[in-house]
Motif scaffolding. Sequence first.
Motif, PDB file in Angstrom:
ATOM      1  N   ILE A 184      -4.722 -17.076  -3.494  1.00 26.21           N
ATOM      2  CA  ILE A 184      -3.749 -17.942  -2.802  1.00 26.21           C
ATOM      3  C   ILE A 184      -3.465 -19.122  -3.728  1.00 26.21           C
ATOM      4  O   ILE A 184      -4.362 -19.912  -4.039  1.00 26.21           O
ATOM      5  N   LYS A 244     -11.531  -3.515  -7.587  1.00 31.17           N
ATOM      6  CA  LYS A 244     -11.611  -4.650  -6.661  1.00 31.17           C
ATOM      7  C   LYS A 244     -10.197  -5.017  -6.235  1.00 31.17           C
ATOM      8  O   LYS A 244      -9.222  -4.780  -6.972  1.00 31.17           O
ATOM      9  N   LEU A 245     -10.073  -5.647  -5.067  1.00 33.16           N
ATOM     10  CA  LEU A 245      -8.790  -6.187  -4.648  1.00 33.16           C
ATOM     11  C   LEU A 245      -8.935  -7.714  -4.659  1.00 33.16           C
ATOM     12  O   LEU A 245      -9.705  -8.280  -3.862  1.00 33.16           O
ATOM     13  N   GLY A 299      -4.892  -5.442  -7.477  1.00 37.21           N
ATOM     14  CA  GLY A 299      -5.895  -4.380  -7.575  1.00 37.21           C
ATOM     15  C   GLY A 299      -6.268  -4.237  -9.043  1.00 37.21           C
ATOM     16  O   GLY A 299      -5.376  -4.118  -9.884  1.00 37.21           O
ATOM     17  N   MET A 306      -7.529 -11.268  -3.903  1.00 34.68           N
ATOM     18  CA  MET A 306      -6.543 -11.979  -3.077  1.00 34.68           C
ATOM     19  C   MET A 306      -6.554 -13.432  -3.561  1.00 34.68           C
ATOM     20  O   MET A 306      -7.544 -14.153  -3.356  1.00 34.68           O
ATOM     21  N   THR A 321       0.436 -15.657  -1.764  1.00 32.12           N
ATOM     22  CA  THR A 321      -0.795 -14.875  -1.862  1.00 32.12           C
ATOM     23  C   THR A 321      -0.543 -13.692  -2.785  1.00 32.12           C
ATOM     24  O   THR A 321       0.318 -12.855  -2.508  1.00 32.12           O
ATOM     25  N   MET A 350      -1.827 -10.241  -4.356  1.00 31.20           N
ATOM     26  CA  MET A 350      -2.762  -9.147  -4.094  1.00 31.20           C
ATOM     27  C   MET A 350      -2.849  -8.330  -5.380  1.00 31.20           C
ATOM     28  O   MET A 350      -1.863  -7.743  -5.822  1.00 31.20           O
ATOM     29  N   THR A 389       0.999  -7.709  -6.250  1.00 27.70           N
ATOM     30  CA  THR A 389       1.955  -7.747  -5.149  1.00 27.70           C
ATOM     31  C   THR A 389       1.896  -9.148  -4.564  1.00 27.70           C
ATOM     32  O   THR A 389       0.798  -9.690  -4.379  1.00 27.70           O
ATOM     33  N   LYS A 390       3.052  -9.731  -4.319  1.00 30.31           N
ATOM     34  CA  LYS A 390       3.078 -11.119  -3.824  1.00 30.31           C
ATOM     35  C   LYS A 390       3.486 -11.158  -2.361  1.00 30.31           C
ATOM     36  O   LYS A 390       4.459 -10.509  -1.953  1.00 30.31           O
ATOM     37  N   THR A 441      -7.219 -20.496  -4.408  1.00 31.32           N
ATOM     38  CA  THR A 441      -8.361 -20.003  -3.642  1.00 31.32           C
ATOM     39  C   THR A 441      -8.385 -18.490  -3.848  1.00 31.32           C
ATOM     40  O   THR A 441      -7.375 -17.821  -3.613  1.00 31.32           O
ATOM     41  N   VAL A 442      -9.499 -17.940  -4.311  1.00 28.48           N
ATOM     42  CA  VAL A 442      -9.532 -16.540  -4.724  1.00 28.48           C
ATOM     43  C   VAL A 442     -10.679 -15.774  -4.066  1.00 28.48           C
ATOM     44  O   VAL A 442     -11.832 -16.198  -4.138  1.00 28.48           O
ATOM     45  N   PHE A 443     -10.335 -14.662  -3.419  1.00 26.47           N
ATOM     46  CA  PHE A 443     -11.328 -13.764  -2.829  1.00 26.47           C
ATOM     47  C   PHE A 443     -11.320 -12.453  -3.619  1.00 26.47           C
ATOM     48  O   PHE A 443     -10.263 -11.875  -3.834  1.00 26.47           O
ATOM     49  N   VAL A 444     -12.495 -11.995  -4.026  1.00 27.55           N
ATOM     50  CA  VAL A 444     -12.606 -10.699  -4.685  1.00 27.55           C
ATOM     51  C   VAL A 444     -13.218  -9.737  -3.668  1.00 27.55           C
ATOM     52  O   VAL A 444     -14.362  -9.942  -3.244  1.00 27.55           O
ATOM     53  N   LEU A 445     -12.435  -8.751  -3.257  1.00 28.77           N
ATOM     54  CA  LEU A 445     -12.877  -7.841  -2.193  1.00 28.77           C
ATOM     55  C   LEU A 445     -13.310  -6.486  -2.768  1.00 28.77           C
ATOM     56  O   LEU A 445     -12.668  -5.973  -3.702  1.00 28.77           O
TER      57      LEU A 445
END
Lengths: 109, 109, 109
Positions: A7, A2-3, A47, A5, A43, A45, A28-29, A97-101
């Motif tokens: 914030i 997963k990636l 992986g 993201m 933000t 990032m 990675t920031k 705020t966190v998105f799991v892609l």
Amino acid sequence: MKLIMAIIQDKDSAILSDELVEANVRATKLPSTGGFLRAGNTTFMIGVEDERVDEVLSIIKTNCEAREQFVATPVSMDVPLDNAIAYPMEVHVGGATVFVLPVDSFYRF
Amino acid sequence: MKLIMAIIQDKDSAILSDELVEANVRATKLPSTGGFLRAGNTTFMIGVEDERVDEVLSIIKTNCEAREQFVATPVSMDVPLDNAIAYPMEVHVGGATVFVLPVDSFYRF
Amino acid sequence: MKLIMAIIQDKDSAILSDELVEANVRATKLPSTGGFLRAGNTTFMIGVEDERVDEVLSIIKTNCEAREQFVATPVSMDVPLDNAIAYPMEVHVGGATVFVLPVDSFYRF
Ligand code: NI
Ligand code: NI
Ligand code: NI
């Protein structure tokens, strides 16, 4: 894979970096700014293998969640400082705020 | 359509940009820093048709992969430079971390 | 939940921020540069419920789409300005590249 993201507030960036390094999680920031308050944030990032997503989410939550902090502020500015009574003021800090892609494929060259 | 997120070393950023322009592939670059070494790197965001993913991956690999470079370094600093014997030292440069993300929809306004 | 990644021109960044705030849509801005013209642009990261994706896309389109602008430019520079005839010149401004990404899970701590 997963990636993630995430914030987060700049104030929490250094601690999150250290905790991720300690957990051997690469990140990675990216410098970023919020829409609302145009406040500077960062933000991350990240992986990560599917099995470690929850672990990384809890690292983020523990170190970056919204919280209340007490800040001592002199009651009024025009009163000479020495006899100003400092009342603790409650301020909100942090927040993430966190998105799991989903990731189709991942490579390291 | 896929969104390729490629995190590469700053040193390789210019060459990758040129190669992508030459291949008529649009990319957006985000300044970023690594977690571990806090080294400056660059995150390329590359939207590309499914059929061209492999081609773009090979462009990234060719120009940004981790590699060994020989650097001549004087053996010891206190020996007057002119008769210091420069031994080639092996250093690791480059390296890319690449995520290929699925895209639900894509627009160009 | 979707993650909209919108790459727009710097000139349109402020208006888009304001429109998103007005629509109560949270966004994170990342400074970025384009590959082709190395022009400065801005990448908006907008997390939004599925039902609001079209609304946000139209806000982006309305405020950031590619458009022609007329710019008055003196015909020739060596003619003293006062009697130079300013012919309107058509320039292309704006333009947005938008990726709508699927999101596995979303958290706010
Ligand atoms: Ni409160
Ligand atoms: Ni080696
Ligand atoms: Ni035209």
